[in-house]
Enzyme design. Structure first.
Site, PDB file in Angstrom:
ATOM      1  N   LYS A  33      40.272  41.655  44.310  1.00 47.07           N
ATOM      2  CA  LYS A  33      39.965  42.780  45.160  1.00 47.07           C
ATOM      3  C   LYS A  33      39.656  42.309  46.578  1.00 47.07           C
ATOM      4  CE  LYS A  33      37.303  44.699  41.349  1.00 47.07           C
ATOM      5  NZ  LYS A  33      35.911  45.034  40.947  1.00 47.07           N
ATOM      6  N   GLY A  34      39.221  41.061  46.706  1.00 44.69           N
ATOM      7  CA  GLY A  34      38.658  40.553  47.957  1.00 44.69           C
ATOM      8  C   GLY A  34      39.522  40.719  49.190  1.00 44.69           C
TER       9      GLY A  34
ATOM     10  N   ASP B 289      42.199  36.335  50.537  1.00 45.96           N
ATOM     11  CA  ASP B 289      40.989  36.301  51.368  1.00 45.96           C
ATOM     12  C   ASP B 289      40.541  34.873  51.658  1.00 45.96           C
ATOM     13  OD1 ASP B 289      40.253  35.841  48.720  1.00 45.96           O
ATOM     14  OD2 ASP B 289      38.745  37.423  48.641  1.00 45.96           O
TER      15      ASP B 289
ATOM     16  N   ASP C 134      40.071  28.302  47.929  1.00 44.39           N
ATOM     17  CA  ASP C 134      38.946  27.447  47.564  1.00 44.39           C
ATOM     18  C   ASP C 134      39.524  26.244  46.810  1.00 44.39           C
ATOM     19  OD1 ASP C 134      36.148  26.970  47.273  1.00 44.39           O
ATOM     20  OD2 ASP C 134      36.169  27.879  45.306  1.00 44.39           O
TER      21      ASP C 134
ATOM     22  N   PHE D 173      29.182  29.161  50.259  1.00 43.09           N
ATOM     23  CA  PHE D 173      29.614  30.392  49.612  1.00 43.09           C
ATOM     24  C   PHE D 173      29.430  31.557  50.575  1.00 43.09           C
ATOM     25  CE2 PHE D 173      29.867  33.955  46.754  1.00 43.09           C
ATOM     26  CZ  PHE D 173      30.946  33.574  45.973  1.00 43.09           C
ATOM     27  N   VAL D 174      30.536  32.205  50.912  1.00 41.37           N
ATOM     28  CA  VAL D 174      30.493  33.270  51.914  1.00 41.37           C
ATOM     29  C   VAL D 174      30.814  34.639  51.310  1.00 41.37           C
ATOM     30  CG1 VAL D 174      31.028  31.749  53.851  1.00 41.37           C
ATOM     31  CG2 VAL D 174      32.907  32.803  52.592  1.00 41.37           C
TER      32      VAL D 174
ATOM     33  N   ASP E 203      32.982  38.861  47.789  1.00 43.31           N
ATOM     34  CA  ASP E 203      31.816  39.302  47.035  1.00 43.31           C
ATOM     35  C   ASP E 203      31.049  38.161  46.393  1.00 43.31           C
ATOM     36  OD1 ASP E 203      33.888  38.743  45.006  1.00 43.31           O
ATOM     37  OD2 ASP E 203      32.424  39.582  43.609  1.00 43.31           O
TER      38      ASP E 203
HETATM   39  P1  IMP Z   1      40.447  29.342  44.031  1.00 41.92           P
HETATM   40  O1  IMP Z   1      41.377  29.640  42.893  1.00 41.92           O
HETATM   41  O2  IMP Z   1      39.381  28.362  43.608  1.00 41.92           O
HETATM   42  O3  IMP Z   1      41.135  28.911  45.293  1.00 41.92           O
HETATM   43  O4  IMP Z   1      39.603  30.641  44.301  1.00 41.92           O
HETATM   44  C1  IMP Z   1      40.013  31.653  45.134  1.00 41.92           C
HETATM   45  C2  IMP Z   1      39.215  32.910  44.855  1.00 41.92           C
HETATM   46  O5  IMP Z   1      37.840  32.608  44.598  1.00 41.92           O
HETATM   47  C3  IMP Z   1      39.205  33.814  46.069  1.00 41.92           C
HETATM   48  O6  IMP Z   1      40.254  34.746  46.009  1.00 41.92           O
HETATM   49  C4  IMP Z   1      37.856  34.479  45.987  1.00 41.92           C
HETATM   50  O7  IMP Z   1      37.917  35.661  45.212  1.00 41.92           O
HETATM   51  C5  IMP Z   1      36.962  33.483  45.272  1.00 41.92           C
HETATM   52  N1  IMP Z   1      36.132  32.700  46.206  1.00 41.92           N
HETATM   53  C6  IMP Z   1      36.262  31.410  46.564  1.00 41.92           C
HETATM   54  N2  IMP Z   1      35.326  31.025  47.439  1.00 41.92           N
HETATM   55  C7  IMP Z   1      34.574  32.122  47.681  1.00 41.92           C
HETATM   56  C8  IMP Z   1      33.438  32.383  48.530  1.00 41.92           C
HETATM   57  O8  IMP Z   1      32.918  31.531  49.282  1.00 41.92           O
HETATM   58  N3  IMP Z   1      32.945  33.648  48.482  1.00 41.92           N
HETATM   59  C9  IMP Z   1      33.482  34.633  47.711  1.00 41.92           C
HETATM   60  N4  IMP Z   1      34.541  34.436  46.907  1.00 41.92           N
HETATM   61  C10 IMP Z   1      35.075  33.193  46.897  1.00 41.92           C
HETATM   62 MG    MG Z   2      36.059  37.287  44.194  1.00 44.63          MG
END
Ligand code: IMP
Ligand code: MG
Length: 179
Positions: free
Chosen positions: A42-43, A99, A102, A151-152, A158
């Protein structure tokens, strides 16, 4: 400022400027070619809504929803598909709108899934990038802002489904998730 926010990282005005700069690059690269924007829920919905209004090529909209986080601030590592796209993607230019990148696991999974559907091209646009946390080898074409390993929340992002409606992006105070 919200009481749970330790520090504002990007103000609403700064976000607006970043979004416009991204749109300008995307418009130049896509050169008016029809594109399907795939928004990762949703982000990314706030970012996508603002970005798409600045895109100049014919652009249609679709959604995917993936989950890897639960209520934690660390990814579980397993990416589940909760909602898939609903339009034909074969031969299309795809722009994935995310969004934040990570670990990169979410995007790698999405990118591989979409490539299997024979699109003409797949490009990725993210508002935020946390390169310190990268585990999966995924190339991101458009990055709005590189941020530190914090963490933002806000502007769609969210923690436990809260704070998405903040107009800025801020670092969440550790006291919110440490106990
Ligand atoms: P990844 O698969 O680890 O790259 O995670 C990506 C997803 O994790 C993003 O689409 C976000 O929903 C969530 N995410 C990663 N870091 C943050 C953060 O700092 N704040 C909020 N959501 C995050
Ligand atoms: Mg999320």
């Amino acid at each position: 400022m919200h009481k749970d926010i330790k520090k504002i990282l990007l103000s609403a005005d700064e976000i607006k400027k970043i979004v416009s700069e991204l749109a300008e690059k995307i418009n130049a690269d896509f050169k008016g070619q029809p594109t399907v924007a795939i928004v990762l829920l949703k982000g990314s919905m706030f970012f996508a809504a603002d970005l798409m209004r600045e895109l100049t090529m014919p652009v249609s909209l679709d959604f995917m929803k993936l989950s890897s986080y639960g209520n934690e601030t660390n990814s579980s590592g397993i990416v589940k598909i909760l909602l898939d796209t609903s339009v034909e993607l074969e031969g299309k230019n795809l722009l994935i709108i995310e969004d934040i990148v990570d670990s990169g696991r979410t995007l790698l999974k999405v990118q591989n899934m979409l490539k299997d559907r024979s699109p003409k091209c797949v490009r990725i646009c993210t508002l935020l990038d946390k390169p310190d946390r990268r585990e999966a080898d995924v190339y991101v074409d458009y990055v709005g802002s590189v941020i530190p390993n914090e963490f933002v929340v806000g502007y769609g992002l969210d923690y436990a489904e809260q704070y998405r409606n903040l107009p800025y992006i801020g670092i969440l105070d550790e006291s919110v998730y440490s106990n």
